[in-house]
Motif scaffolding. Structure first.
Motif, PDB file in Angstrom:
ATOM      1  N   GLN A  40       0.843  -1.187   0.000  1.00  0.00           N
ATOM      2  CA  GLN A  40       0.000   0.000   0.000  1.00  0.00           C
ATOM      3  C   GLN A  40       0.882   1.242   0.000  1.00  0.00           C
ATOM      4  O   GLN A  40       2.025   1.203   0.480  1.00  0.00           O
ATOM      5  CB  GLN A  40      -0.902   0.000   1.232  1.00  0.00           C
ATOM      6  N   VAL A  41       0.309   2.336  -0.506  1.00  0.00           N
ATOM      7  CA  VAL A  41       1.087   3.570  -0.601  1.00  0.00           C
ATOM      8  C   VAL A  41       1.566   4.022   0.774  1.00  0.00           C
ATOM      9  O   VAL A  41       2.687   4.506   0.927  1.00  0.00           O
ATOM     10  CB  VAL A  41       0.252   4.680  -1.297  1.00  0.00           C
ATOM     11  N   LYS A  42       0.750   3.814   1.806  1.00  0.00           N
ATOM     12  CA  LYS A  42       1.155   4.266   3.145  1.00  0.00           C
ATOM     13  C   LYS A  42       2.431   3.536   3.612  1.00  0.00           C
ATOM     14  O   LYS A  42       3.234   4.093   4.358  1.00  0.00           O
ATOM     15  CB  LYS A  42       0.019   4.084   4.146  1.00  0.00           C
ATOM     16  N   GLU A  78       0.343  13.118   0.820  1.00  0.00           N
ATOM     17  CA  GLU A  78      -0.449  13.634  -0.314  1.00  0.00           C
ATOM     18  C   GLU A  78       0.276  13.363  -1.631  1.00  0.00           C
ATOM     19  O   GLU A  78      -0.324  12.920  -2.614  1.00  0.00           O
ATOM     20  CB  GLU A  78      -0.639  15.151  -0.180  1.00  0.00           C
ATOM     21  N   SER A  81       0.285   9.633  -2.527  1.00  0.00           N
ATOM     22  CA  SER A  81      -1.030   9.179  -2.991  1.00  0.00           C
ATOM     23  C   SER A  81      -1.276   9.641  -4.418  1.00  0.00           C
ATOM     24  O   SER A  81      -1.836   8.911  -5.237  1.00  0.00           O
ATOM     25  CB  SER A  81      -2.145   9.734  -2.101  1.00  0.00           C
ATOM     26  N   TYR A  82      -0.852  10.858  -4.700  1.00  0.00           N
ATOM     27  CA  TYR A  82      -1.044  11.422  -6.043  1.00  0.00           C
ATOM     28  C   TYR A  82      -0.186  10.673  -7.081  1.00  0.00           C
ATOM     29  O   TYR A  82      -0.656  10.329  -8.163  1.00  0.00           O
ATOM     30  CB  TYR A  82      -0.696  12.913  -6.025  1.00  0.00           C
TER      31      TYR A  82
END
Lengths: 290, 162
Positions: A40-42, A78, A81-82
């Motif tokens: 996951q991105v996190k 941010e 995620s982008y």
């Protein structure tokens, strides 16, 4: 031939692998994560935020005008995620692995930057092909393996003076051989095997080591990673067909004709994919490798 | 010497002394060179794919991407220099369309590109004088406008002129 080619001395080869600049801690951790089927991105953010220079680069790319962001992205979360994993791993490798991806491959007659551009084009293609697969292809692993698939060329390039002449001589013979066969005949090894050695030295996960080792013979890859390796193989071919090769060896490789069993693709679909990839590549490459 | 790099899907036209048009590596793509020796004018387009289908935005920005839109775009660019020859009066040279080994199915792109370009050229009454297509080596081309010579460049290998 300009200079006689000889089999590589195994001791010199191992030393050359050890001499390659190590990856940064954050890049290594990112590759370990990308070698897993799920991420996951996190999870990427947690790794990137530990390295200030990488964090700054991710924010810089996310806010670059060419990506068309509508408002300033102030935090790493941010920005990540982008951008998504694709840009982040690309930024990490373009930063930490710059000497590898920007290397001039003299033995292949390849200019500085060719390897980075070929790798990026291949990675984007592997991601696109993963979405067309009729079996399980791990998109993130395919993308990352394709980014790394030709790293072995950086090492064996120095052992290949006169190689382009050798290829030319052989191309005139009636029995045409692909470049991999020629590498094995003149060096006793090939860029896939050497790339796999470097991947092992960098302690990359098994999935990425396999993508590198088997990208020219994907059906010999272990079953779990076979379809993903087929995607890397097809992507490599498409990059060379698109004019993004790494010098004198492009496009002198054999296609594994069984690709349709894993990733069925029609001529129209391939052309459409190549067109879309070219647009995506032109948007991303100045941010990473130019 | 003025040198213009003609990228994928781009068209370039130059006239006069000391001018050179050049592509990057073609891979399966095809370079079409149209020469007019009397006026020392040359046009070059770097084609990537055989057919435009419905790719409207790409056709508008890079008509040279596809064989079916590239040839009209190249002829239009030549006409804009003031040239008004019959198509048969031009010298046409074709380079590229390399193929991977054991190609099959969709991966036959080099051959499909060459076939499409030949067909579109014929539809425009443009006759090919010299063709160096196919094979397994990616090439770049340099067009020397003065001499109407086209140089085929292979990485680290001898070049060839046509």
């Amino acid at each position: 031939m300009a200079q006689a080619l000889t089999m590589i001395d195994p001791g010199k080869l191992v030393q050359k692998v050890r001499d390659i600049e190590p990856l940064s801690d954050a890049t290594h951790k990112l590759l370990l994560l990308m070698g897993q089927p799920d991420h996951q991105v996190k999870d990427l953010v947690r790794i990137v935020e530990c390295e200030p220079a990488l964090t700054a680069n991710v924010l810089k790319v996310a806010n670059s005008a060419s990506l068309g962001v509508k408002r300033q992205l102030a935090t790493l979360a941010e920005a990540a995620s982008y951008l998504g994993y694709m840009h982040i791993i690309g930024i990490a490798l373009a930063t930490s692995g710059r000497r590898v991806f920007n290397a001039e491959l003299k033995g292949y007659g390849s200019s500085r930057g060719d390897l980075g551009r070929h790798s990026l084009w291949s990675a984007l293609a592997a991601k696109g092909l993963a979405q067309l697969a009729c079996t399980v292809v791990y998109e993130g692993i395919a993308f990352t393996s394709a980014l790394l698939h030709d790293i072995g060329k950086v090492i064996i390039s120095d052992f290949l003076p006169g190689y382009a002449d050798e290829l030319e001589t052989r191309s005139k013979s009636t029995e045409q051989k692909d470049n991999l066969t020629v590498e094995r005949e003149v060096l006793g090894t090939d860029h896939c095997a050497v790339g796999s050695l470097l991947a092992e030295h960098w302690q990359l996960p098994e999935s990425l080591q396999i993508g590198i080792a088997y990208h020219h013979c994907p059906r010999e890859a272990p079953a779990k990673w076979r379809a993903t390796t087929v995607a890397v193989h097809m992507a490599d071919m498409m990059a060379m067909m698109g004019g993004y090769g790494t010098g004198s060896d492009a496009i002198l490789y054999s296609l594994d004709g069984h690709y349709n069993e894993f990733i069925p693709i029609t001529a129209g679909k391939l052309d459409s994919l190549m067109l879309g990839l070219q647009k995506e590549y032109e948007r991303i490459v100045p941010l990473l490798f130019d | 010497m003025k040198e213009i790099i003609v990228g994928i899907g781009e068209t370039g036209v130059l006239s006069g002394e000391g001018k050179v048009l050049q592509t990057g590596p073609l891979g399966a793509g095809v370079a079409v060179v149209v020469l007019d020796a009397p006026s020392r004018t040359a046009g070059l387009v770097h084609i990537a794919l055989p057919a435009s289908k419905s790719e409207t935005d790409k056709i508008e920005s890079y008509p040279g991407t596809f064989a079916d839109t590239a040839i009209p775009a190249l002829m239009e660019a030549l006409a804009q220099t003031g040239l008004s020859r019959d198509p048969e009066e031009y010298t046409v040279k074709l380079v590229g369309g390399a193929n991977v080994m054991d190609r099959s199915g969709a991966f036959d792109l080099g051959a499909r590109n060459v076939e499409a370009v030949r067909r579109i050229l014929a539809e425009h009454n443009l006759q090919i004088e010299t063709e160096k297509t196919g094979g397994r080596f990616s090439r770049s081309v340099k067009v020397y406008v003065d001499s109407s010579l086209v140089e085929l460049i292979f990485p680290s290998r001898d070049t060839e002129f046509i």
